[in-house]
Motif scaffolding. Sequence first.
Motif, PDB file in Angstrom:
ATOM      1  N   UNK A  51      -0.969  40.588  54.596  1.00  0.00           N
ATOM      2  CA  UNK A  51      -0.250  41.712  53.865  1.00  0.00           C
ATOM      3  C   UNK A  51      -0.533  41.905  52.092  1.00  0.00           C
ATOM      4  N   UNK A  52      -0.491  42.875  52.146  1.00  0.00           N
ATOM      5  CA  UNK A  52      -1.187  43.796  50.561  1.00  0.00           C
ATOM      6  C   UNK A  52      -0.701  45.318  50.222  1.00  0.00           C
ATOM      7  N   UNK A  53      -0.905  45.439  48.948  1.00  0.00           N
ATOM      8  CA  UNK A  53       0.139  46.328  48.616  1.00  0.00           C
ATOM      9  C   UNK A  53      -1.130  47.572  48.324  1.00  0.00           C
ATOM     10  N   UNK A  54      -0.577  48.557  49.252  1.00  0.00           N
ATOM     11  CA  UNK A  54      -1.598  50.050  48.738  1.00  0.00           C
ATOM     12  C   UNK A  54      -0.852  50.804  47.750  1.00  0.00           C
ATOM     13  N   UNK A  55       0.263  50.778  46.942  1.00  0.00           N
ATOM     14  CA  UNK A  55       0.637  52.114  46.153  1.00  0.00           C
ATOM     15  C   UNK A  55       1.916  50.964  45.555  1.00  0.00           C
ATOM     16  N   UNK A  56       2.509  51.314  44.487  1.00  0.00           N
ATOM     17  CA  UNK A  56       3.571  50.862  43.777  1.00  0.00           C
ATOM     18  C   UNK A  56       5.193  50.056  44.885  1.00  0.00           C
ATOM     19  N   UNK A  57       5.089  51.121  45.363  1.00  0.00           N
ATOM     20  CA  UNK A  57       5.816  51.336  46.652  1.00  0.00           C
ATOM     21  C   UNK A  57       5.797  50.950  47.709  1.00  0.00           C
ATOM     22  N   UNK A  58       5.000  50.542  48.232  1.00  0.00           N
ATOM     23  CA  UNK A  58       3.951  50.541  49.669  1.00  0.00           C
ATOM     24  C   UNK A  58       3.744  48.939  49.609  1.00  0.00           C
ATOM     25  N   UNK A  59       3.502  49.016  50.868  1.00  0.00           N
ATOM     26  CA  UNK A  59       3.997  47.553  51.605  1.00  0.00           C
ATOM     27  C   UNK A  59       2.446  47.775  52.840  1.00  0.00           C
ATOM     28  N   UNK A  60       1.649  46.954  52.847  1.00  0.00           N
ATOM     29  CA  UNK A  60       0.218  47.224  54.342  1.00  0.00           C
ATOM     30  C   UNK A  60       0.942  45.828  55.018  1.00  0.00           C
ATOM     31  N   UNK A  61       1.087  45.840  55.913  1.00  0.00           N
ATOM     32  CA  UNK A  61       0.990  44.904  57.045  1.00  0.00           C
ATOM     33  C   UNK A  61      -0.052  45.027  58.446  1.00  0.00           C
ATOM     34  N   UNK A  62      -1.544  43.762  58.251  1.00  0.00           N
ATOM     35  CA  UNK A  62      -2.478  43.895  59.181  1.00  0.00           C
ATOM     36  C   UNK A  62      -1.719  43.424  60.581  1.00  0.00           C
ATOM     37  N   UNK A  63      -1.440  43.961  62.000  1.00  0.00           N
ATOM     38  CA  UNK A  63      -1.499  43.283  63.002  1.00  0.00           C
ATOM     39  C   UNK A  63      -2.020  42.275  63.371  1.00  0.00           C
ATOM     40  N   UNK A  64      -3.383  42.162  63.131  1.00  0.00           N
ATOM     41  CA  UNK A  64      -4.200  40.971  62.895  1.00  0.00           C
ATOM     42  C   UNK A  64      -4.818  41.513  64.640  1.00  0.00           C
ATOM     43  N   UNK A  65      -5.063  42.854  65.174  1.00  0.00           N
ATOM     44  CA  UNK A  65      -5.160  42.926  66.389  1.00  0.00           C
ATOM     45  C   UNK A  65      -7.190  43.396  65.865  1.00  0.00           C
ATOM     46  N   UNK A  66      -7.679  43.520  67.483  1.00  0.00           N
ATOM     47  CA  UNK A  66      -9.073  43.953  66.507  1.00  0.00           C
ATOM     48  C   UNK A  66      -9.728  44.932  66.472  1.00  0.00           C
ATOM     49  N   UNK A  67      -8.244  46.325  66.874  1.00  0.00           N
ATOM     50  CA  UNK A  67      -7.949  47.528  66.884  1.00  0.00           C
ATOM     51  C   UNK A  67      -8.086  47.936  65.391  1.00  0.00           C
ATOM     52  N   UNK A  68      -7.824  46.919  64.264  1.00  0.00           N
ATOM     53  CA  UNK A  68      -7.721  47.327  62.963  1.00  0.00           C
ATOM     54  C   UNK A  68      -5.826  48.275  62.269  1.00  0.00           C
ATOM     55  N   UNK A  69      -5.092  48.607  63.464  1.00  0.00           N
ATOM     56  CA  UNK A  69      -4.038  48.248  63.742  1.00  0.00           C
ATOM     57  C   UNK A  69      -2.929  48.385  62.257  1.00  0.00           C
ATOM     58  N   UNK A  70      -2.702  48.554  61.264  1.00  0.00           N
ATOM     59  CA  UNK A  70      -1.771  48.152  61.106  1.00  0.00           C
ATOM     60  C   UNK A  70      -0.100  48.532  61.074  1.00  0.00           C
ATOM     61  N   UNK A  71       0.880  48.114  59.882  1.00  0.00           N
ATOM     62  CA  UNK A  71       2.386  48.304  59.748  1.00  0.00           C
ATOM     63  C   UNK A  71       2.084  49.052  58.059  1.00  0.00           C
ATOM     64  N   UNK A  72       2.442  50.015  57.679  1.00  0.00           N
ATOM     65  CA  UNK A  72       2.332  50.714  56.218  1.00  0.00           C
ATOM     66  C   UNK A  72       4.628  50.975  56.170  1.00  0.00           C
ATOM     67  N   UNK A  73       4.884  49.681  55.197  1.00  0.00           N
ATOM     68  CA  UNK A  73       6.230  50.164  54.355  1.00  0.00           C
ATOM     69  C   UNK A  73       6.312  50.563  53.956  1.00  0.00           C
ATOM     70  N   UNK A  74       7.368  51.302  53.054  1.00  0.00           N
ATOM     71  CA  UNK A  74       8.255  51.729  51.919  1.00  0.00           C
ATOM     72  C   UNK A  74       9.761  52.065  51.959  1.00  0.00           C
TER      73      UNK A  74
END
Length: 233
Positions: A51-74
């Motif tokens: 998990x990592x912050x992208x902006x002040x109110x946005x969090x990114x969750x890394x799905x850990x797959x080889x294709x690099x997809x993620x989930x952006x939560x706000x």
Amino acid sequence: LRGREALRKRLAGLFFDTYGSTPGGTALTDALCVLEGMADRTEAEPVGLRVAPARETTVVLDLGAEDGRCVVLDPRGWQLRDRSPVLFRRSALTASLPEPTGGGNLDELRGLLNVDEERFRLVVAWLVAALVPDIPHPILALTGEQGTAKSTAARLVVSLIDPSPAPLRTAPHEMRSCAAAASASWIVALHNVSSIQPWFSDTLCKAVTGDGIGERALFTDDDITVISFRRCI
């Protein structure tokens, strides 16, 4: 650039694919030294782990797959993205998460955990907090008699946020091994903890508050290596 999964063997493989021959060891060493020098002159960019912050109110969750997809939560919800807006690193303890789907609820999870309603709410709150980086996280303590599914509950909790090929680990015997294990995964789940020594208590507190652990670097007289991290335990 260095380590077991370092760039050296990738460079050697690319060289062989391109030229059909093996690169010399000196050439590889020189190339890596040049790349390290270029990296030292470049502005550092933060790298997240799960998990990592992208902006002040946005969090990114890394799905850990080889294709690099993620989930952006706000505050509006979540979105599945093909490319992450922030950089993530992976370790040997990083496993892939399934793609999320909408319309679920917590009833199925409630039926799998051997806790009452009050403590189930605490578990859910801990899971939500685990998705928020850069804050001190409370330590989730699962207690009970033998055979009450404490380890099973811990595996379930870990698999929801930070699945790993080794979701549960034994308590470390010294600070260095504890710091090395904690730096490789976002959630550190320890089981069969029969006692907590003072140094271990201090290390756990440092791990959740984000304090750094500094020690003399190996094979040196005065160089210091610092491991700084904040984890969910």
